[in-house]
Design an enzyme around this catalytic site. Structure first.
Site, mmCIF file in Angstrom:
data_model
loop_
_atom_site.group_PDB
_atom_site.id
_atom_site.type_symbol
_atom_site.label_atom_id
_atom_site.label_comp_id
_atom_site.label_asym_id
_atom_site.label_seq_id
_atom_site.Cartn_x
_atom_site.Cartn_y
_atom_site.Cartn_z
ATOM 1 N N HIS A 65 0.833 -1.204 0.000
ATOM 2 C CA HIS A 65 0.000 0.000 0.000
ATOM 3 C C HIS A 65 0.872 1.259 0.000
ATOM 4 O O HIS A 65 2.003 1.242 0.481
ATOM 5 C CB HIS A 65 -0.878 0.037 1.259
ATOM 6 C CG HIS A 65 -1.996 -0.943 1.256
ATOM 7 N ND1 HIS A 65 -2.118 -1.945 2.187
ATOM 8 C CD2 HIS A 65 -3.063 -1.073 0.436
ATOM 9 C CE1 HIS A 65 -3.215 -2.654 1.935
ATOM 10 N NE2 HIS A 65 -3.800 -2.144 0.883
ATOM 11 N N CYS B 256 -2.516 0.345 9.692
ATOM 12 C CA CYS B 256 -3.700 -0.386 9.211
ATOM 13 C C CYS B 256 -4.616 -0.908 10.312
ATOM 14 O O CYS B 256 -5.753 -1.282 10.044
ATOM 15 C CB CYS B 256 -3.258 -1.520 8.303
ATOM 16 S SG CYS B 256 -2.012 -2.544 9.048
HETATM 17 C C1 CIR Z 1 -3.669 -7.672 3.267
HETATM 18 O O1 CIR Z 1 -2.879 -8.203 2.471
HETATM 19 O O2 CIR Z 1 -4.686 -7.085 2.888
HETATM 20 C C2 CIR Z 1 -3.371 -7.766 4.738
HETATM 21 N N1 CIR Z 1 -2.724 -9.011 5.007
HETATM 22 C C3 CIR Z 1 -2.492 -6.627 5.184
HETATM 23 C C4 CIR Z 1 -3.191 -5.294 5.056
HETATM 24 C C5 CIR Z 1 -2.340 -4.174 5.527
HETATM 25 N N2 CIR Z 1 -3.030 -2.948 5.332
HETATM 26 C C6 CIR Z 1 -2.446 -1.755 5.308
HETATM 27 O O3 CIR Z 1 -1.231 -1.640 5.412
HETATM 28 N N3 CIR Z 1 -3.213 -0.678 5.141
#
Ligand code: CIR
Length: 263
Positions: free
Chosen positions: A165, A252
């Site tokens: 991201h 997140c």
């Molecule tokens: C994903 O791949 O969607 C989750 N395992 C990790 C999401 C992390 N989100 C973020 O950094 N905003």
């Protein structure tokens, strides 16, 4: 102020978080350790003097602890996103009741595009949105449509292919200062902002959050901590080793809200 918040929405990690999405075939997170680290994360946010709404775990959605990807919270309204990973499509709907109790206006991203909150960096009225493997042009265009006529303007940028991201590589330190990796700085996307560059070898620390008087960073980045403290920031470190195993970090695990109109 872009870093002043009154409230946070977070979600308890589900046991299924051990099956969270990740790039490659890395090790599963340890559930008990994840829970402990998540509790410390919430403690850090309490130190920042925000009110926390902690939602129940959602076993059907292994990545649902990462609430940031499923919504974008402005001072006046919230947007339910359309996450780009199929296993995460239904996560925004699970946040709707909590958001509806905070905001008079909660809108769903229109159309069929995809947009992850992790690709959106709010810097006051400037909204950076990174095109990424999770966020496509249609998703960004849908966000622009919602923001037409508002005080917010979208600045479309590109998330480097090597990271998941946009905010994996940057975070807001104050109204006009952004902490980011050298790679992101070189792209020129933050023209006009003061930049603090992530230290070589500590790039993962760039996924930080400023909440009121504190900057929260992942533990173990000693040089980054010293750099930020030397610049006058108060730093809280929290261990994120288990979230990191599934490509996640500090930002997140919360939605940060400014419910008194200061955001
Ligand atoms: C994903 O791949 O969607 C989750 N395992 C990790 C999401 C992390 N989100 C973020 O950094 N905003």
């Amino acid at each position: 102020m872009a870093f002043q918040f009154t409230d946070v929405i977070a979600r308890k990690p589900a046991k299924s978080v051990v099956n969270g999405l990740r790039d490659g075939a890395g090790e599963d997170p340890d559930f008990d350790l994840f829970v402990g680290q998540h509790e410390h994360y919430l403690d850090a946010l309490r130190r920042c003097e925000v009110e926390i709404t902690l939602l129940e775990a959602q076993e059907n959605f292994p990545d649902s602890v990462f609430v940031e990807d499923a919504a974008i919270c402005f001072a006046e309204f919230a947007i339910l996103t359309r996450p780009g990973a199929p296993s995460r499509f239904a996560e925004p709907a699970t946040l709707k009741p909590a958001l509806a109790s905070c905001f008079a206006r909660v809108v769903e991203l229109p159309g069929n595009g995809y947009l992850d909150g992790g690709d959106v960096l709010l810097a006051g009225h400037e909204v950076f949105v990174g095109l990424s493997s999770r966020t496509n042009q249609a998703g960004i265009d849908a966000l622009k449509t919602i923001l037409i006529g508002s005080n917010y303007r979208v600045k479309q940028v590109t998330t480097p292919a090597s990271i998941l991201h946009f905010k994996t590589a940057c975070g807001l330190l104050d109204n006009n200062t952004i902490f980011c990796t050298a790679m992101l700085a070189e792209s020129g996307c933050f023209k006009g902002y003061e930049l603090v560059l992530a230290i070589d070898g500590e790039e993962a620390a760039a996924n930080l959050i400023r909440v009121n008087d504190y900057v929260i960073i992942s533990a173990g980045f000693t040089k980054t901590r010293k750099l930020l403290e030397a610049k006058g920031y108060q730093v809280i470190e929290i261990a994120t080793s288990e979230a990191a195993k599934i490509d996640a970090g500090v930002s997140c695990m919360s939605l940060r809200l400014a419910l008194n109109g200061t955001g």
